[in-house]
Structure formats: C-alpha cells, structure tokens
Design an enzyme around this catalytic site. Structure first.
Site, short mmCIF file in Angstrom:
data_model
loop_
_atom_site.label_atom_id
_atom_site.label_comp_id
_atom_site.label_asym_id
_atom_site.label_seq_id
_atom_site.Cartn_x
_atom_site.Cartn_y
_atom_site.Cartn_z
N ARG A 196 0.82 -1.22 0.00
CA ARG A 196 0.00 0.00 0.00
C ARG A 196 0.85 1.27 0.00
O ARG A 196 0.53 2.26 0.65
CB ARG A 196 -0.97 0.01 1.19
CG ARG A 196 -1.88 -1.19 1.23
CD ARG A 196 -2.80 -1.26 0.01
NE ARG A 196 -3.61 -2.46 0.06
CZ ARG A 196 -3.31 -3.61 -0.55
NH1 ARG A 196 -2.21 -3.71 -1.28
NH2 ARG A 196 -4.11 -4.64 -0.48
N SER A 266 -10.67 -0.58 3.29
CA SER A 266 -9.89 -0.73 4.52
C SER A 266 -9.43 0.63 5.02
O SER A 266 -8.84 1.40 4.27
CB SER A 266 -8.69 -1.63 4.27
OG SER A 266 -9.09 -2.94 3.93
N GLU A 336 -4.77 3.93 5.93
CA GLU A 336 -4.72 3.68 4.49
C GLU A 336 -5.53 4.74 3.74
O GLU A 336 -5.21 5.12 2.63
CB GLU A 336 -5.25 2.29 4.17
CG GLU A 336 -5.12 1.88 2.73
CD GLU A 336 -5.40 0.42 2.49
OE1 GLU A 336 -5.80 0.08 1.36
OE2 GLU A 336 -5.25 -0.40 3.41
#
Length: 346
Positions: A196, A266, A336
């Site tokens: 990520r 998420s 995130e």
C-alpha cells in the site's frame, strides 16, 4: 491570497461548460458519501485539458486538488478551498508483443472493474485480482492497490507523470532549474512500490494530533505534485472462461466479507504479520458508532456510513480504534485512507 471562486468560475466556464460546478458537495464524489463543498468542481476528460488547467492554476495561483474516483479519500466537512478536479482520462490500448504478452497503455482515469471485464473477454490476464478495487488505475498506482496476494507492482512496467514540483519550488521561493511542469517516466524500480505504498505517498503521511485525531498532510498549491497520467501494464494470454470464473469468485468473496454500506474500503493498513481488522475486533470496538458512522460488524477494518454521517464522526472512530489497539496490543495502526480538505474537529 484568497481564492475568488466566482471569478475563476467565469474564467473556466467557456472551456468546460456544464462540467464546471460551483460549491459542489464532495459527498457526491467519494464512496464514503461525506464531505462539504468544493469551491469549484470539474471533471477532466483529456490530457490537454489537464495540462491546460495545471498551467492556468499555476499562473493564477489557484489551489488545485486532483482526484480519482474518491474510493480511498475522506473529505472534511468544511469541504475543499479552490478547485477539485476529477481525472476522468479513460482511454486505453493494447499492443501485442513478440513473446505473446501484451502491453496495456491505460490513462490514469480508467476504471479498474470495467477494464477487467473487457480484458477477460479478450483473453488477457494480469489484473483479474482486482474486481473488488473500485478505483482508477492511476489511484491504484499511488497506493499500489492489491488483493488476493497480488498487487499492481507485479504487472506494472512504467508510469508517465506530470511533475509540477519545479513550479511549486519556484512558488515557494526556492531555486529551480526549470520551473515549467515536466513530463517524466518512472520505471517500476523507481516507484518504491511496497505494501500500500509508492513514491507518490511518501509526502502524504497523515499525522495525529495530541488528542489522537488524524490530521491531513500540509497542502501545496497543486496536489498531488506528481500527477499520474499514463500506465504501462504487462498482460498475459489466458483462457477467457477461466478469467471470468476467477473474477466472479473474487467478486463473490468481496460480497461475503465486506460491508454493503458506503465506505472507503480498509481504513488502516495491516501491520506486519497481523490484520488490522482482527486487532480492532479484539480491542472491543467492532460495531462502535459515532453519529451515523459505525465500525462495521462484518469487517472491523471498515467504517461505514449508515446515511447522514459526517467526516468528523468517521475521524472520531478512527481515533478510537487506533487508541484502543495501541492500548491493548501496543501496535500503532497506520491509515490507508487519505484525508483531504478543511478539518476542524471539536
């Protein structure tokens, strides 16, 4: 210098027409369904439009925030000052290679789910892990999007970006060898792709204030400073029926495991060797609500909007989940989701 939205609107209207909107609610343009108004909202459909707007904003000193499909962003309740422009560049082409593979040249605004179905029908595999990734390919590069033990770094060859950092350095009074925005190509090895993460997120780290509330990264005149325009992705031949089956399996897995209510996917990155959702659940905050926002009962790493939630409600749940996990396990969860706009949390 304050941004004069009415004056900018009058200047831009002849070029962009009905695509240009004053005081547009950003809740309409993100999957969380929250966020106050943008002074000006605009959808950019061609590279020429994007280049023209960036140059005009630099010349006029108009704040510009460029966004994708709004799938990984939380806009503040006070909205965004200046211009918010969606990158809707959506052309792509396939060029077959001598070794039997193909290079997909895709503009940054190409929608991942739509592309998958078209590629599968033609028998091209490589991106089929992403039917549950609702964003654009350009946004996927920024976060190195992935699922099912695969991510974009495994198929990406290079990206082309518009680099406005020299112009921003000049704006800040620093010396710059060449102040005009520059087109640059980054090969995969130059992109710092990890879990990520990419070089494009390096300057976007979200901090937390002394009370534990998330704080957006400082904003420059043009955000982001490196604007993804084009991607080259390596594809391989595969059986269309098998590709369609795989895509459908991944799609059904998403329906079983992720909540149906509006969210941004998420909220936290998984810490090394563990899962953020497991930690949040074990910390006892699964199902916790603030206003009309709740930590999902189906998956604790999702915060959902039950209808009418505010960005401040979501930020409060982010604070609480992160605090409880730190208290219980000593783990610092990293966001995130990206924060954008004006934030004032009481």
């Amino acid at each position: 210098m304050a941004f004069d939205a009415e004056s900018a609107y009058a200047t831009l209207l002849p070029r962009f027409g009905r695509r240009l909107r004053l005081h547009e609610p950003l809740a309409r343009h993100c999957t969380f369904g929250v966020g106050g108004p943008a002074d000006l909202w605009l959808s950019l459909e061609t590279r020429d439009e994007l280049l023209w707007l960036v140059r005009r904003c630099l010349a006029e000193r108009w704040p510009l925030l460029l966004v994708g499909n709004g799938t990984n962003v939380l806009f503040g309740d006070a909205g965004v000052r200046g211009i918010v422009a969606r990158i809707a560049l959506s052309d792509y082409r396939l060029v077959e290679q001598e070794d039997g593979s193909a290079l997909l040249y895709a503009e940054a605004g190409v929608s991942w789910p739509k592309l998958l179905n078209e590629l599968a029908a033609q028998g091209w595999g490589g991106l089929e892990f992403g039917p549950g990734i609702p964003g654009t390919l350009g946004g996927g590069v920024v976060s190195n999007a992935g699922a099912h033990q695969r991510d974009l770094s495994q198929v990406l060859e290079w990206v082309e970006v518009l680099d406005v950092r020299p112009a921003l350095a000049l704006e800040a009074g620093e010396s710059a060898e060449e102040s005009a925005p520059q087109l640059r190509r980054y090969e995969r090895a130059e992109l710092e792709l990890g879990y990520r993460h990419s070089r494009f997120r390096a300057g976007r780290q979200i901090t937390f204030d002394e009370r534990g509330y998330p704080q957006p990264a400082p904003r420059a005149l043009i955000e982001p400073a490196e604007i993804v325009l084009l991607l080259a992705i390596r594809l391989q031949r595969d059986d269309p029926a098998k590709l369609r089956t795989r895509i459908e399996e991944y799609r059904q897995h998403r329906k079983r495991t992720q909540p149906p209510q509006p969210s941004a996917g998420s909220v936290f990155k998984n810490p090394p060797g563990d899962y953020a959702g497991r930690l949040i659940e074990q910390a006892g905050v699964k199902g916790l609500c603030c206003g009309r926002a709740c930590i999902s009962e189906r998956h604790a790493n999702f915060i959902v909007n039950l209808g009418g939630a505010r960005a401040a409600d979501i930020a409060t749940l982010i604070r609480e989940a992160r605090h409880r996990v730190r208290e219980r396990f000593g783990v610092e969860l990293e966001l995130e989701v990206e924060l954008r706009g004006e934030w004032e949390i009481a």
